[in-house]
Write a protein that holds these residues in place. Sequence first.
Motif, mmCIF file in Angstrom:
data_model
loop_
_atom_site.group_PDB
_atom_site.id
_atom_site.type_symbol
_atom_site.label_atom_id
_atom_site.label_comp_id
_atom_site.label_asym_id
_atom_site.label_seq_id
_atom_site.Cartn_x
_atom_site.Cartn_y
_atom_site.Cartn_z
ATOM 1 N N SER A 45 13.885 -13.209 2.256
ATOM 2 C CA SER A 45 14.374 -13.998 3.100
ATOM 3 C C SER A 45 13.120 -14.972 3.735
ATOM 4 N N VAL A 46 13.070 -16.219 3.585
ATOM 5 C CA VAL A 46 12.338 -17.164 4.167
ATOM 6 C C VAL A 46 12.952 -18.201 4.844
ATOM 7 N N GLN A 47 12.242 -19.116 5.529
ATOM 8 C CA GLN A 47 12.504 -20.188 6.109
ATOM 9 C C GLN A 47 12.385 -21.189 4.969
ATOM 10 N N ALA A 48 12.980 -22.450 5.510
ATOM 11 C CA ALA A 48 13.226 -23.468 4.815
ATOM 12 C C ALA A 48 11.496 -24.149 4.748
ATOM 13 N N GLY A 49 11.102 -24.579 3.645
ATOM 14 C CA GLY A 49 9.841 -25.076 3.495
ATOM 15 C C GLY A 49 8.551 -24.022 3.383
ATOM 16 N N ASP A 50 9.089 -22.666 3.325
ATOM 17 C CA ASP A 50 8.170 -21.737 2.801
ATOM 18 C C ASP A 50 8.074 -21.436 1.280
ATOM 19 N N SER A 51 7.215 -20.625 0.957
ATOM 20 C CA SER A 51 6.980 -20.390 -0.445
ATOM 21 C C SER A 51 7.234 -18.999 -0.720
ATOM 22 N N LEU A 52 7.475 -18.619 -1.889
ATOM 23 C CA LEU A 52 7.525 -17.329 -2.394
ATOM 24 C C LEU A 52 7.081 -17.304 -3.978
ATOM 25 N N ARG A 53 6.455 -16.291 -4.178
ATOM 26 C CA ARG A 53 6.063 -16.182 -5.905
ATOM 27 C C ARG A 53 6.932 -15.047 -6.484
ATOM 28 N N LEU A 54 7.777 -15.237 -7.174
ATOM 29 C CA LEU A 54 8.713 -14.093 -8.039
ATOM 30 C C LEU A 54 7.752 -13.565 -9.214
ATOM 31 N N GLN A 67 6.388 -19.558 -9.217
ATOM 32 C CA GLN A 67 5.849 -19.763 -7.717
ATOM 33 C C GLN A 67 6.698 -20.862 -7.199
ATOM 34 N N MET A 68 7.350 -20.625 -6.029
ATOM 35 C CA MET A 68 8.185 -21.492 -5.389
ATOM 36 C C MET A 68 7.777 -22.220 -4.134
ATOM 37 N N ASN A 69 7.687 -23.197 -4.116
ATOM 38 C CA ASN A 69 7.256 -24.211 -3.010
ATOM 39 C C ASN A 69 8.215 -24.896 -2.227
ATOM 40 N N GLY A 70 7.998 -25.361 -1.272
ATOM 41 C CA GLY A 70 9.224 -26.120 -0.397
ATOM 42 C C GLY A 70 10.332 -25.669 -0.733
ATOM 43 N N LEU A 71 10.609 -24.622 -0.168
ATOM 44 C CA LEU A 71 11.968 -23.801 -0.682
ATOM 45 C C LEU A 71 13.229 -24.519 0.397
ATOM 46 N N ASN A 72 14.281 -24.742 0.040
ATOM 47 C CA ASN A 72 15.339 -25.245 0.732
ATOM 48 C C ASN A 72 16.632 -24.285 0.596
ATOM 49 N N PRO A 73 17.561 -24.190 1.455
ATOM 50 C CA PRO A 73 18.802 -23.445 1.450
ATOM 51 C C PRO A 73 19.520 -23.539 -0.071
#
Length: 122
Positions: free
Chosen positions: A11-20, A82-88
Amino acid sequence: QVQLVESGGGSVQAGDSLRLSCAASGRTFSTSNLGWFRQAPGKEREFVAVISRSGSSTMYADSVKGRFTISRDNAKNTVYLQMNGLNPDDTARYYCAASRRWVSTVSEYDYWGQGTQVTVSS
């Protein structure tokens, strides 16, 4: 056959990044094209990205182009997203999958992992 296990969701905030990550076992990993798909509640599973056997070619859905990057390490039998700039709108369960064909169609993928949940809050 190929067995696939995803990890790295959260669970992250909008604008955050995650790597799966997707760890694979099986003799056909290096001969398979590997894709990432996602499915949000009440929606159909949709294509996100795919990478070729050697890693030299990639393809992305328009909705993630420029924000997400797919890669693979054949020595580690692992594919990454790699996921950058995540949004809802990126909230979904993310799956990796393997196919012998260079396709973006769900039905053309032979092997699937169980998925990892990504939730993005605004």
